[in-house]
Scaffold this motif. Structure first.
Motif, mmCIF file in Angstrom:
data_model
loop_
_atom_site.group_PDB
_atom_site.id
_atom_site.type_symbol
_atom_site.label_atom_id
_atom_site.label_comp_id
_atom_site.label_asym_id
_atom_site.label_seq_id
_atom_site.Cartn_x
_atom_site.Cartn_y
_atom_site.Cartn_z
ATOM 1 N N THR A 133 6.928 17.412 5.126
ATOM 2 C CA THR A 133 6.665 17.725 6.534
ATOM 3 C C THR A 133 5.832 16.617 7.186
ATOM 4 O O THR A 133 5.893 16.420 8.398
ATOM 5 C CB THR A 133 5.944 19.081 6.696
ATOM 6 O OG1 THR A 133 4.778 19.114 5.860
ATOM 7 C CG2 THR A 133 6.859 20.237 6.315
ATOM 8 N N THR A 134 5.090 15.866 6.370
ATOM 9 C CA THR A 134 4.351 14.701 6.877
ATOM 10 C C THR A 134 5.303 13.532 7.143
ATOM 11 O O THR A 134 5.231 12.872 8.188
ATOM 12 C CB THR A 134 3.262 14.269 5.867
ATOM 13 O OG1 THR A 134 2.337 15.345 5.694
ATOM 14 C CG2 THR A 134 2.507 13.045 6.365
ATOM 15 N N VAL A 135 6.193 13.268 6.197
ATOM 16 C CA VAL A 135 7.156 12.174 6.339
ATOM 17 C C VAL A 135 8.091 12.426 7.516
ATOM 18 O O VAL A 135 8.383 11.523 8.303
ATOM 19 C CB VAL A 135 7.986 12.014 5.045
ATOM 20 C CG1 VAL A 135 9.111 10.991 5.256
ATOM 21 C CG2 VAL A 135 7.117 11.561 3.899
ATOM 22 N N PHE A 136 8.567 13.678 7.628
ATOM 23 C CA PHE A 136 9.514 14.054 8.680
ATOM 24 C C PHE A 136 8.875 15.081 9.618
ATOM 25 O O PHE A 136 9.165 16.278 9.527
ATOM 26 C CB PHE A 136 10.781 14.659 8.074
ATOM 27 C CG PHE A 136 11.593 13.740 7.221
ATOM 28 C CD1 PHE A 136 12.024 12.511 7.699
ATOM 29 C CD2 PHE A 136 11.962 14.109 5.932
ATOM 30 C CE1 PHE A 136 12.798 11.660 6.908
ATOM 31 C CE2 PHE A 136 12.744 13.278 5.139
ATOM 32 C CZ PHE A 136 13.169 12.035 5.625
ATOM 33 N N PRO A 137 7.994 14.664 10.522
ATOM 34 C CA PRO A 137 7.328 15.638 11.393
ATOM 35 C C PRO A 137 8.297 16.412 12.291
ATOM 36 O O PRO A 137 7.991 17.524 12.723
ATOM 37 C CB PRO A 137 6.356 14.780 12.216
ATOM 38 C CG PRO A 137 6.827 13.380 12.071
ATOM 39 C CD PRO A 137 7.502 13.297 10.746
ATOM 40 N N ARG A 138 9.469 15.835 12.555
ATOM 41 C CA ARG A 138 10.471 16.551 13.353
ATOM 42 C C ARG A 138 11.490 17.278 12.483
ATOM 43 O O ARG A 138 12.457 17.859 12.985
ATOM 44 C CB ARG A 138 11.194 15.583 14.295
ATOM 45 C CG ARG A 138 10.329 15.090 15.435
ATOM 46 C CD ARG A 138 11.159 14.360 16.464
ATOM 47 N NE ARG A 138 11.514 13.008 16.037
ATOM 48 C CZ ARG A 138 12.553 12.319 16.519
ATOM 49 N NH1 ARG A 138 13.352 12.875 17.408
ATOM 50 N NH2 ARG A 138 12.783 11.080 16.105
ATOM 51 N N GLY A 139 11.253 17.255 11.169
ATOM 52 C CA GLY A 139 12.125 17.976 10.254
ATOM 53 C C GLY A 139 13.249 17.116 9.700
ATOM 54 O O GLY A 139 13.395 15.931 10.028
ATOM 55 N N PHE A 140 14.039 17.751 8.845
ATOM 56 C CA PHE A 140 15.134 17.101 8.130
ATOM 57 C C PHE A 140 16.385 17.912 8.434
ATOM 58 O O PHE A 140 16.636 18.946 7.825
ATOM 59 C CB PHE A 140 14.812 17.087 6.633
ATOM 60 C CG PHE A 140 15.614 16.125 5.823
ATOM 61 C CD1 PHE A 140 15.840 14.824 6.252
ATOM 62 C CD2 PHE A 140 16.128 16.501 4.589
ATOM 63 C CE1 PHE A 140 16.569 13.924 5.488
ATOM 64 C CE2 PHE A 140 16.851 15.617 3.806
ATOM 65 C CZ PHE A 140 17.077 14.322 4.257
#
Length: 236
Positions: A133-140
């Motif tokens: 969730t840190t790497v992809f703050p807008r989600g996957f």
């Protein structure tokens, strides 16, 4: 509670009032839904086989990642369920739980420990959730590209994508899109509950994208301190 999610079932409503949520409350997918709508390559017609499979898979992933008690699963037949990655060992729900959950199951690896960008054996539900969730703050985001066969053995091609807008284990964010393509087979019962899942994808598609970000100064210092050759000014 909010209204039902546009692309997933079994998050809200009376049927979920006693559901045990892993992170304390039902997940909110508004941000990743926006990412999905902006980046999808197909907009499947409601009621089409592709739209139905897409809802099934998104709901499956929601339950695996966010419902802590398998008895609360609605789309998954928890007693019969088996999961495998790239033709590997079949895992039960209980075994997935013991290995630290969804991310660790999807990113299993046979690489030697020292070559692992992400080591499932060192991560838990909490650490892996925080990391991604840190790497992809807008989600996957997830989309179904093609449905090759229908139930009871659903075969489909998929695409996952997100933007690396946060750091990953010392690597600075790049802002670049990271994509994963793969294929999966869902075995479902007469009630369309998932009994078995076979996933086929290359985890390095995801993880290699994270290494494009330069190492931050603090992570380089940590690596130097733990490596006698680096700390002495030498190199491997």
């Amino acid at each position: 509670m909010g209204s039902e999610d546009k692309y997933r079932s079994f998050i809200y409503g009376d049927g979920e009032k006693n559901t045990q949520w892993r992170f304390g409350s039902p997940p909110n997918y508004d941000v990743v839904n926006k990412l999905f709508e902006e980046g999808r390559t197909h907009e499947w017609a409601k009621g089409s086989s592709e739209e139905k499979v897409q809802r099934l898979v998104k709901t499956f992933e929601m339950e695996i990642f966010h419902k802590s008690n398998p008895e609360d699963y609605k789309i998954i037949n928890s007693t019969k369920f088996r999961f495998s990655l790239n033709g590997g060992k079949e895992l039960t729900i209980q075994e997935i739980g013991k290995m630290g959950g969804g991310y660790n199951a999807f990113l299993q690896t046979k690489l030697p420990k020292e070559l692992r960008i992400y080591d499932p054996k060192q991560e838990t539900f909490s650490t892996s959730h925080e990391l991604f969730t840190t790497v992809f703050p807008r989600g996957f985001a997830l989309e179904i590209l093609e449905v090759l066969s229908g139930p009871p053995r659903i075969v489909y091609k998929f695409r996952h994508w997100g933007f690396m807008e946060g750091p990953f284990k010392g690597h600075a964010p790049t802002g670049e899109k990271v994509e994963v393509y793969g294929m999966s087979i869902f075995h479902v019962d007469e009630e369309m509950r998932v009994e078995k899942v076979e996933f086929f994808h290359d985890p390095s598609q995801l993880l290699s994208g994270f290494l494009k970000g330069p190492l931050t100064e603090s992570s380089v210092s940590t690596a130097s301190a733990s490596c006698p050759f680096l700390s002495a000014g030498g190199a491997h």
